[in-house]
Design a protein around this motif. Structure first.
Motif, PDB file in Angstrom:
ATOM      1  N   ASN A  55       0.815  -1.215   0.000  1.00  0.00           N
ATOM      2  CA  ASN A  55       0.000   0.000   0.000  1.00  0.00           C
ATOM      3  C   ASN A  55       0.854   1.273   0.000  1.00  0.00           C
ATOM      4  N   GLN A  56       2.073   1.161  -0.531  1.00  0.00           N
ATOM      5  CA  GLN A  56       2.941   2.322  -0.695  1.00  0.00           C
ATOM      6  C   GLN A  56       2.725   2.912  -2.091  1.00  0.00           C
ATOM      7  N   ILE A  57       3.112   4.158  -2.271  1.00  0.00           N
ATOM      8  CA  ILE A  57       2.875   4.865  -3.525  1.00  0.00           C
ATOM      9  C   ILE A  57       4.056   4.651  -4.483  1.00  0.00           C
ATOM     10  N   ASN A  58       3.753   4.151  -5.683  1.00  0.00           N
ATOM     11  CA  ASN A  58       4.781   3.974  -6.707  1.00  0.00           C
ATOM     12  C   ASN A  58       4.965   5.273  -7.493  1.00  0.00           C
ATOM     13  N   CYS A  59       6.186   5.767  -7.499  1.00  0.00           N
ATOM     14  CA  CYS A  59       6.502   7.004  -8.222  1.00  0.00           C
ATOM     15  C   CYS A  59       7.496   6.729  -9.341  1.00  0.00           C
ATOM     16  N   ILE A  60       7.285   7.354 -10.486  1.00  0.00           N
ATOM     17  CA  ILE A  60       8.183   7.240 -11.638  1.00  0.00           C
ATOM     18  C   ILE A  60       9.020   8.525 -11.713  1.00  0.00           C
ATOM     19  N   ILE A  61      10.328   8.388 -11.659  1.00  0.00           N
ATOM     20  CA  ILE A  61      11.206   9.560 -11.687  1.00  0.00           C
ATOM     21  C   ILE A  61      11.525   9.948 -13.128  1.00  0.00           C
ATOM     22  N   VAL A 122       4.691  14.576  -8.800  1.00  0.00           N
ATOM     23  CA  VAL A 122       5.235  14.236  -7.483  1.00  0.00           C
ATOM     24  C   VAL A 122       6.670  14.739  -7.382  1.00  0.00           C
ATOM     25  N   LEU A 123       7.052  15.123  -6.184  1.00  0.00           N
ATOM     26  CA  LEU A 123       8.433  15.461  -5.888  1.00  0.00           C
ATOM     27  C   LEU A 123       8.874  14.546  -4.748  1.00  0.00           C
ATOM     28  N   VAL A 124       9.858  13.692  -5.033  1.00  0.00           N
ATOM     29  CA  VAL A 124      10.365  12.754  -4.032  1.00  0.00           C
ATOM     30  C   VAL A 124      11.627  13.349  -3.420  1.00  0.00           C
ATOM     31  N   LEU A 125      11.574  13.611  -2.119  1.00  0.00           N
ATOM     32  CA  LEU A 125      12.676  14.269  -1.436  1.00  0.00           C
ATOM     33  C   LEU A 125      13.678  13.233  -0.925  1.00  0.00           C
ATOM     34  N   CYS A 126      14.804  13.148  -1.602  1.00  0.00           N
ATOM     35  CA  CYS A 126      15.898  12.255  -1.210  1.00  0.00           C
ATOM     36  C   CYS A 126      17.070  12.528  -2.134  1.00  0.00           C
ATOM     37  N   ILE A 134      11.653   3.543 -10.558  1.00  0.00           N
ATOM     38  CA  ILE A 134      10.344   3.377  -9.918  1.00  0.00           C
ATOM     39  C   ILE A 134      10.608   3.180  -8.432  1.00  0.00           C
ATOM     40  N   VAL A 135      10.149   4.118  -7.624  1.00  0.00           N
ATOM     41  CA  VAL A 135      10.482   4.099  -6.208  1.00  0.00           C
ATOM     42  C   VAL A 135       9.214   4.093  -5.359  1.00  0.00           C
ATOM     43  N   ALA A 136       9.210   3.252  -4.325  1.00  0.00           N
ATOM     44  CA  ALA A 136       8.084   3.182  -3.384  1.00  0.00           C
ATOM     45  C   ALA A 136       8.204   4.319  -2.383  1.00  0.00           C
ATOM     46  N   THR A 137       7.112   5.029  -2.171  1.00  0.00           N
ATOM     47  CA  THR A 137       7.151   6.215  -1.313  1.00  0.00           C
ATOM     48  C   THR A 137       5.927   6.302  -0.407  1.00  0.00           C
ATOM     49  N   LYS A 138       5.985   7.292   0.462  1.00  0.00           N
ATOM     50  CA  LYS A 138       4.803   7.654   1.247  1.00  0.00           C
ATOM     51  C   LYS A 138       4.624   9.170   1.150  1.00  0.00           C
ATOM     52  N   PRO A 139       3.376   9.629   0.991  1.00  0.00           N
ATOM     53  CA  PRO A 139       3.134  11.073   0.878  1.00  0.00           C
ATOM     54  C   PRO A 139       3.191  11.743   2.244  1.00  0.00           C
ATOM     55  N   ILE A 140       3.782  12.942   2.286  1.00  0.00           N
ATOM     56  CA  ILE A 140       3.812  13.690   3.547  1.00  0.00           C
ATOM     57  C   ILE A 140       3.161  15.063   3.392  1.00  0.00           C
ATOM     58  N   ASP A 161      12.013   3.276   1.715  1.00  0.00           N
ATOM     59  CA  ASP A 161      13.298   2.646   2.009  1.00  0.00           C
ATOM     60  C   ASP A 161      14.135   3.608   2.861  1.00  0.00           C
ATOM     61  N   LYS A 162      14.396   3.214   4.099  1.00  0.00           N
ATOM     62  CA  LYS A 162      15.119   4.098   5.016  1.00  0.00           C
ATOM     63  C   LYS A 162      16.528   4.421   4.522  1.00  0.00           C
ATOM     64  N   ASN A 163      17.096   3.539   3.694  1.00  0.00           N
ATOM     65  CA  ASN A 163      18.437   3.793   3.171  1.00  0.00           C
ATOM     66  C   ASN A 163      18.452   4.954   2.180  1.00  0.00           C
ATOM     67  N   LEU A 164      17.277   5.298   1.639  1.00  0.00           N
ATOM     68  CA  LEU A 164      17.189   6.399   0.679  1.00  0.00           C
ATOM     69  C   LEU A 164      16.757   7.707   1.334  1.00  0.00           C
ATOM     70  N   GLN A 165      16.288   7.633   2.554  1.00  0.00           N
ATOM     71  CA  GLN A 165      15.717   8.808   3.208  1.00  0.00           C
ATOM     72  C   GLN A 165      16.799   9.803   3.647  1.00  0.00           C
ATOM     73  N   THR A 166      16.526  11.073   3.410  1.00  0.00           N
ATOM     74  CA  THR A 166      17.367  12.156   3.918  1.00  0.00           C
ATOM     75  C   THR A 166      16.569  13.052   4.865  1.00  0.00           C
ATOM     76  N   LEU A 167      15.250  12.949   4.791  1.00  0.00           N
ATOM     77  CA  LEU A 167      14.351  13.637   5.719  1.00  0.00           C
ATOM     78  C   LEU A 167      13.598  12.572   6.510  1.00  0.00           C
ATOM     79  N   TYR A 168      13.299  12.871   7.752  1.00  0.00           N
ATOM     80  CA  TYR A 168      12.629  11.885   8.588  1.00  0.00           C
ATOM     81  C   TYR A 168      11.340  12.480   9.137  1.00  0.00           C
ATOM     82  N   ALA A 169      10.251  12.195   8.434  1.00  0.00           N
ATOM     83  CA  ALA A 169       8.941  12.713   8.822  1.00  0.00           C
ATOM     84  C   ALA A 169       7.870  11.739   8.364  1.00  0.00           C
ATOM     85  N   GLU A 170       6.886  11.512   9.206  1.00  0.00           N
ATOM     86  CA  GLU A 170       5.785  10.602   8.879  1.00  0.00           C
ATOM     87  C   GLU A 170       4.520  11.359   8.483  1.00  0.00           C
ATOM     88  N   THR A 171       4.432  12.614   8.922  1.00  0.00           N
ATOM     89  CA  THR A 171       3.236  13.418   8.675  1.00  0.00           C
ATOM     90  C   THR A 171       3.645  14.816   8.213  1.00  0.00           C
TER      91      THR A 171
END
Length: 223
Positions: A55-61, A122-126, A134-140, A161-171
């Motif tokens: 149930n994660q969001i698939n994003c195409i870069i 979409v803008l994926v922050l990492c 194609i990256v699995a994401t969550k919207p904030i 994927d926590k290895n790709l994260q540079t920001l740490y926020a759930e909401t």
């Protein structure tokens, strides 16, 4: 007694011809691989659902972070190409993209309902991700813009994927509390990067509003 070993002299023209044939075969094989990879990549994009099994969001870069080229996925040619404006490739004459820009898989903004006929932006922050990833994401959150008089939404996501994260926020609240300057930076960038468009910031929505917009524009995969 003297022995003479007879060796046939090599014909230089034959050697060049053989090398040309080998080079031609390698070139054909290389471009065949590229074509098949391109086709496979396009098929994968068209067959990627909005939500994965978790149930994660698939994003195409399309545009890697830190890039100034306006790269887009062309649905007709099924390739990633640089957008053209007035006969010239679009190079952003501003700061490069502050995140990985692209679209959410299997979404469509219907023009008959006020949409622009494209997938949801979409803008994926990492850190920078390659075009076609194609990256699995969550919207904030979701940034609401008024572009040339039309609503233009930008969903803001971070990788799951926590290895790709540079920001740490759930909401969105956590994002805006921990990184208030990031919000200001994104507002400034999207309202300033295109000198031809007048863009007005209409405000922000939280992760729930972002998810509602994704669900609203999600479409089934064509078989």
């Amino acid at each position: 007694m003297q022995y003479f070993i007879h060796s046939e002299k090599e014909n230089p023209s034959m050697k060049i011809s053989e090398l040309n044939n080998i080079f031609l075969k390698i070139t054909i094989s290389f471009f065949t691989i590229i074509v098949f990879q391109s086709c496979d990549s396009a098929k994968k994009i068209f067959k990627t659902p909005t939500f994965n099994n978790s149930n994660q969001i698939n994003c195409i870069i399309e545009i890697p972070a830190g890039t100034n080229k306006k790269i887009e996925f062309n649905k007709t040619s099924k390739k990633f190409i640089i957008d053209v404006r007035e006969g010239k490739e679009r190079i952003i004459e501003y700061l490069p993209y502050p995140g990985n820009y692209g679209f959410i898989a299997s979404t469509f903004s219907d023009p008959q309902q006020g949409g622009d006929g494209d997938p949801l932006d979409v803008l994926v922050l990492c850190e920078s991700l390659k075009t076609g990833t194609i990256v699995a994401t969550k919207p904030i959150g979701i940034l609401k813009l008024l572009d040339a008089g039309e609503m233009d939404y930008k969903v803001i996501c971070i990788p799951t994927d926590k290895n790709l994260q540079t920001l740490y926020a759930e909401t969105f609240d956590e994002f805006s509390t921990k990184y208030p300057n990031a919000l200001a930076l994104l507002e400034n960038w999207f309202s300033s990067y295109d000198h031809f468009d007048i863009v007005k910031i209409e405000g922000w929505g939280d992760e729930k509003e972002a998810l509602e917009e994704i669900q609203k524009l999600s479409i089934p995969i064509k078989k």
